[in-house]
Write an enzyme that holds these catalytic residues in place. Sequence first.
Site, short mmCIF file in Angstrom:
data_model
loop_
_atom_site.label_atom_id
_atom_site.label_comp_id
_atom_site.label_asym_id
_atom_site.label_seq_id
_atom_site.Cartn_x
_atom_site.Cartn_y
_atom_site.Cartn_z
N ASP A 19 0.88 -1.16 0.00
CA ASP A 19 0.00 0.00 0.00
C ASP A 19 0.93 1.22 0.00
O ASP A 19 1.72 1.40 0.92
CB ASP A 19 -0.87 -0.05 1.26
CG ASP A 19 -1.74 1.18 1.38
OD1 ASP A 19 -1.59 2.09 0.55
OD2 ASP A 19 -2.56 1.21 2.31
N LYS A 41 11.23 -2.09 -31.43
CA LYS A 41 10.69 -2.91 -32.53
C LYS A 41 11.83 -3.30 -33.48
O LYS A 41 12.64 -2.46 -33.85
CB LYS A 41 9.59 -2.14 -33.29
CG LYS A 41 8.32 -1.96 -32.44
CD LYS A 41 7.18 -1.38 -33.25
CE LYS A 41 6.00 -1.05 -32.37
NZ LYS A 41 4.93 -2.04 -32.37
N ASP A 85 -0.15 11.17 -27.01
CA ASP A 85 -0.07 9.71 -26.91
C ASP A 85 0.91 9.12 -27.93
O ASP A 85 1.58 8.13 -27.64
CB ASP A 85 -1.48 9.12 -27.13
CG ASP A 85 -1.56 7.63 -26.83
OD1 ASP A 85 -0.96 7.21 -25.82
OD2 ASP A 85 -2.22 6.89 -27.59
N HIS A 89 6.46 8.36 -29.88
CA HIS A 89 6.78 7.39 -30.94
C HIS A 89 7.13 8.06 -32.27
O HIS A 89 8.14 7.73 -32.89
CB HIS A 89 5.60 6.43 -31.18
CG HIS A 89 5.11 5.73 -29.94
ND1 HIS A 89 5.95 5.31 -28.95
CD2 HIS A 89 3.86 5.38 -29.54
CE1 HIS A 89 5.23 4.72 -27.99
NE2 HIS A 89 3.97 4.76 -28.33
C1 BG6 Z 1 0.87 3.22 -27.13
C2 BG6 Z 1 -0.32 4.14 -27.15
O1 BG6 Z 1 2.01 3.89 -26.70
O2 BG6 Z 1 1.08 2.71 -28.45
C3 BG6 Z 1 -1.57 3.42 -27.66
O3 BG6 Z 1 -0.56 4.63 -25.83
C4 BG6 Z 1 -1.27 2.79 -29.01
O4 BG6 Z 1 -2.65 4.33 -27.77
C5 BG6 Z 1 0.00 1.96 -28.94
O5 BG6 Z 1 -2.38 1.98 -29.34
C6 BG6 Z 1 0.39 1.46 -30.33
O6 BG6 Z 1 1.44 0.56 -30.22
P1 BG6 Z 1 1.65 -0.61 -31.27
O7 BG6 Z 1 2.91 -1.26 -30.87
O8 BG6 Z 1 0.45 -1.52 -31.14
O9 BG6 Z 1 1.69 0.04 -32.62
#
Ligand code: BG6
EC number: 1.1.1.49
Length: 487
Positions: free
Chosen positions: A91, A179, A232, A237
């Site tokens: 906790d 990846k 996001d 990314h």
């Molecule tokens: C995540 C996002 O970082 O990446 C998600 O928060 C998204 O919204 C995901 O769906 C996509 O990842 P991948 O590897 O499935 O392309």
Amino acid sequence: MQTDSSFTFVLFGGTGDLSMRKILPALFEAHRAGGMLAASGKIVAVARHVSDRAGYLEWVNEHVKPHVSKNGVDEAAWASFLQRIEFAKIDLGNPEDFVLLRDAIKDLPGIRVFYLATGPSLFVPICHALASVGLNENARIVLEKPLGYDLKSSNAINDAVGEIFAEEQIYRIDHYLGKEPVQNLLALRFGNALFEPLWRREWVESIQITIAEELGVEARGDFYDNTGALRDMVQNHLLQLLSIVAMEPPHSMDSDSVRDEKLRVLRALKPIDPDEIGKVAVRGQYHAGVIRGTSVPAYATEPGVKPDSTTETFVALKVEIENWRWAGVPFFLRTGKRLADRVAEIVVNFRAVPHSALGASALRAGANRLVIRLQPNETIRLYCLAKQPGEGMNLASVHLDLAFDRFFREGQMEAYQRLLLDVINGRLALFVRRDEQEAAWRWVEPILNEWAASHKPPKPYAAGTWGPAAASAMLAQHGTCWLEEEN
Ligand code: BG6
């Protein structure tokens, strides 16, 4: 990859979605493969809603097992994997629980990894609690995204975590960097002399980077509605992919050489001029539509989403890099939920020949193009023109294919597996350094601010399409189009 680095892997958020779908399956794969994880390595799952180890293992059997090994579970490996797992009920409000955690792991050998698969609001309290019992020594901390909501909140987390852990102890995850095809992009660029002379403004007309998803917001409506596609997907990314595509050759593959070069790209991004935002940024939100024959609801009716939400589920951007290599070359970035297809790819469009003795088709933009498909069906494809057989000189597009699964039948690794092994083995190159993260926030923030100030709603698009028409119009202004629009 053999290792003898022992470890204690403490997983906060042990019953969370990420642990269930990604982290524990990735650790299992590494375990199953044999030799990747030291035999003495332990996983200590931390959760609140389970009372003991037996209860946790029950949860793992029920929830994690369905996510491992697409080709069926190796039962013997699964049973021995479970033996690695210990459990700690903690906790966060109770400092005594961290004393118990320390005592439970104090005699376990090797490096300690604390993986925070929790919401970012818990990062700082967990770090403080770890430090209060001395667990920040001989340790690595892994932070999941989203790391903050904007530059200020991300700085606040980084400052607080940075008082407890040194930068080289901090592993900020961006799973796109793990990846396989992203790794391959580095191999393609820096292992072959062929592309380097062409990889610059003199020969490249434009570059597209797309991460398109068919999925909607799933069970994450509440989180997503406060986040949106820019935070996001773009801040992390897409900008990470962009920096790998555009970076200068690093001196070596050690962590700081690679990250220094990526940082240079992020710092060279042309700042967005608020007056020009309509020309270089498109935001959209999906309405009801049909994907592969199935009707899907509008974003605004998804559970957890406000009915009058103005959160974007789609972003397209025109980005420029202000340096000698890339000045004037547009990079078009795009991501969205509920699009027509699930695809992540990088498209490098080379310039047409300066003069064609072979007819107009050789002057067509995109006649020479490199398409790096990150997912699904990872391939690298080089498009060229060739003469069609028969009479006359008619040119047609043909391609050279590198399909990874044809050349390499074994050894493919999921992103999380690679990244977790890197944490355990102390390799930082595929993790985001604080200065990179700051540079990305700094660039993205004016767009967020401008959108918030404008009070204009995002442009609608039907689920199952490629986003708002404005995203196509943006490319048309540059005499080009998205790859799927050509076919
Ligand atoms: C995540 C996002 O970082 O990446 C998600 O928060 C998204 O919204 C995901 O769906 C996509 O990842 P991948 O590897 O499935 O392309």
